[in-house]
Design a protein around this motif. Structure first.
Motif, PDB file in Angstrom:
ATOM      1  N   ALA A  18       0.780  -1.131  -0.036  1.00 30.84           N
ATOM      2  CA  ALA A  18      -0.120   0.155  -0.142  1.00 30.84           C
ATOM      3  C   ALA A  18       0.776   1.256  -0.065  1.00 30.84           C
ATOM      4  CB  ALA A  18      -0.889  -0.020   1.154  1.00 30.84           C
ATOM      5  N   MET A  19       2.190   1.166   0.653  1.00 28.36           N
ATOM      6  CA  MET A  19       3.071   2.384   0.806  1.00 28.36           C
ATOM      7  C   MET A  19       3.543   2.604  -0.848  1.00 28.36           C
ATOM      8  SD  MET A  19       4.910   1.792   4.355  1.00 28.36           S
ATOM      9  CE  MET A  19       5.965   3.004   4.034  1.00 28.36           C
ATOM     10  N   ALA A  22       0.700   3.912  -2.936  1.00 29.27           N
ATOM     11  CA  ALA A  22       0.301   5.366  -2.527  1.00 29.27           C
ATOM     12  C   ALA A  22       1.647   6.294  -3.201  1.00 29.27           C
ATOM     13  CB  ALA A  22       0.365   5.755  -1.195  1.00 29.27           C
ATOM     14  N   ARG A  23       2.819   5.651  -3.376  1.00 28.04           N
ATOM     15  CA  ARG A  23       3.925   6.445  -3.961  1.00 28.04           C
ATOM     16  C   ARG A  23       3.519   6.597  -5.464  1.00 28.04           C
ATOM     17  NH1 ARG A  23       5.703  10.393  -3.765  1.00 28.04           N
ATOM     18  NH2 ARG A  23       7.504  11.067  -4.170  1.00 28.04           N
ATOM     19  N   GLU A  26       0.826   8.653  -6.581  1.00 26.17           N
ATOM     20  CA  GLU A  26       1.071  10.274  -6.208  1.00 26.17           C
ATOM     21  C   GLU A  26       2.076  10.650  -7.233  1.00 26.17           C
ATOM     22  OE1 GLU A  26       2.557  12.639  -2.246  1.00 26.17           O
ATOM     23  OE2 GLU A  26       3.349  10.740  -2.535  1.00 26.17           O
ATOM     24  N   TYR A  50      -2.560  -5.248  -7.329  1.00 26.39           N
ATOM     25  CA  TYR A  50      -2.904  -3.495  -7.506  1.00 26.39           C
ATOM     26  C   TYR A  50      -2.795  -3.436  -8.952  1.00 26.39           C
ATOM     27  CZ  TYR A  50      -2.722  -1.958  -2.755  1.00 26.39           C
ATOM     28  OH  TYR A  50      -2.833  -1.522  -1.284  1.00 26.39           O
TER      29      TYR A  50
END
Ligand code: PGA
Length: 241
Positions: A18-19, A22-23, A26, A50
């Motif tokens: 998930a990190m 997210a990166r 973004e 994902y």
């Protein structure tokens, strides 16, 4: 340092993935630092999910892996190049030309290391780096030593690491004795780091990383000086905290 304790390896993998997601969401053209070993595999599985469900597109991402064995070709099933393709790259859409794994069969290993270091810099540095941790506190193949090695370099593996990695080879004699690895300084330049650890065998190393002296005898202890480190581990790995 932020320490998060989760119930099992799969949940840890989902949290680390998930990190990464997210990166990438973004900053689609971000630079990801990747690692081999058993611990990151659930992270890679969740990263693949994902992609398959259409949440994350990795087509603009650049990757740099931490390390590679000296002497193993890309086709060798224990090379880290092979591992990364088998466990991640064959199932997502990072373009092959954006994937960087140190070449352990380069004629001039020193030049290979210097070129790798320059390529990371040219890419703008690593935005998010995943790390495992060795039983002896190593990160990448930065083994316990008298000094912290700053840059990408050639290393001789310790007996403990050779023993730990024998499980992947026919016998300990088949485990390469040398590797090329990002240095501690290279890793510390990453803008953010997530370190994953599972199992009681890692408890002492996790303890020393967080509470020990900052000492090259426990290479991971340097992470105490990094401003953005998240450690995600299970209860067993956290049992000495
Ligand atoms: P492991 O290796 O994930 O296979 O335990 C971690 C490491 O040696 O860095």
């Amino acid at each position: 340092m932020v320490v998060k304790v989760y119930k099992d390896a799969e949940t840890i993998g989902k949290a680390a993935a998930a990190m990464f997601a997210a990166r990438v969401l973004e900053k689609p053209d971000c630079v990801l630092g990747l690692a081999t070993g058993s611990t990151p595999i659930p992270t890679y599985n969740a990263m693949i999910n994902y992609f398959k469900e259409g949440t994350v597109d990795y087509s603009k991402v650049t990757t740099f892996n931490l390390d590679e064995y000296v002497g193993l070709t890309h086709e060798h099933d224990q090379s880290y190049y092979y591992f990364m393709h088998d466990n991640l790259f064959n199932s997502i859409n990072v373009p092959e030309e954006s994937i960087h794994v140190l070449c352990g069969t380069a004629d001039d290993l020193e030049a290979e290391c210097a070129q790798y270091e320059a390529a990371i810099e040219a890419a703008g540095g690593v935005d998010l780096q995943i790390l495992g941790i060795g039983h002896n506190g190593h990160i990448a193949f930065n083994e316990p030593a008298d000094t912290f090695a700053a840059k990408t370099h050639v290393v001789s593996l310790t007996a403990r690491t050779i023993e730990a990695n024998t499980r992947f080879f026919a016998s300990s004699a088949d485990v390469p004795r040398q590797a090329v690895t990002m240095g501690i300084g290279t890793i510390m330049k990453s803008k953010a780091i997530v370190l994953v650890a599972t199992g009681a065998g890692k408890a002492q190393a996790v303890h020393d990383m967080i509470y020990g002296e900052i000492d090259p005898k426990c290479p991971a202890s340097i992470l105490q000086l990094h401003p953005n480190v998240t450690i995600i581990c299970d209860k067993d790995a956290a049992s000495m905290l």
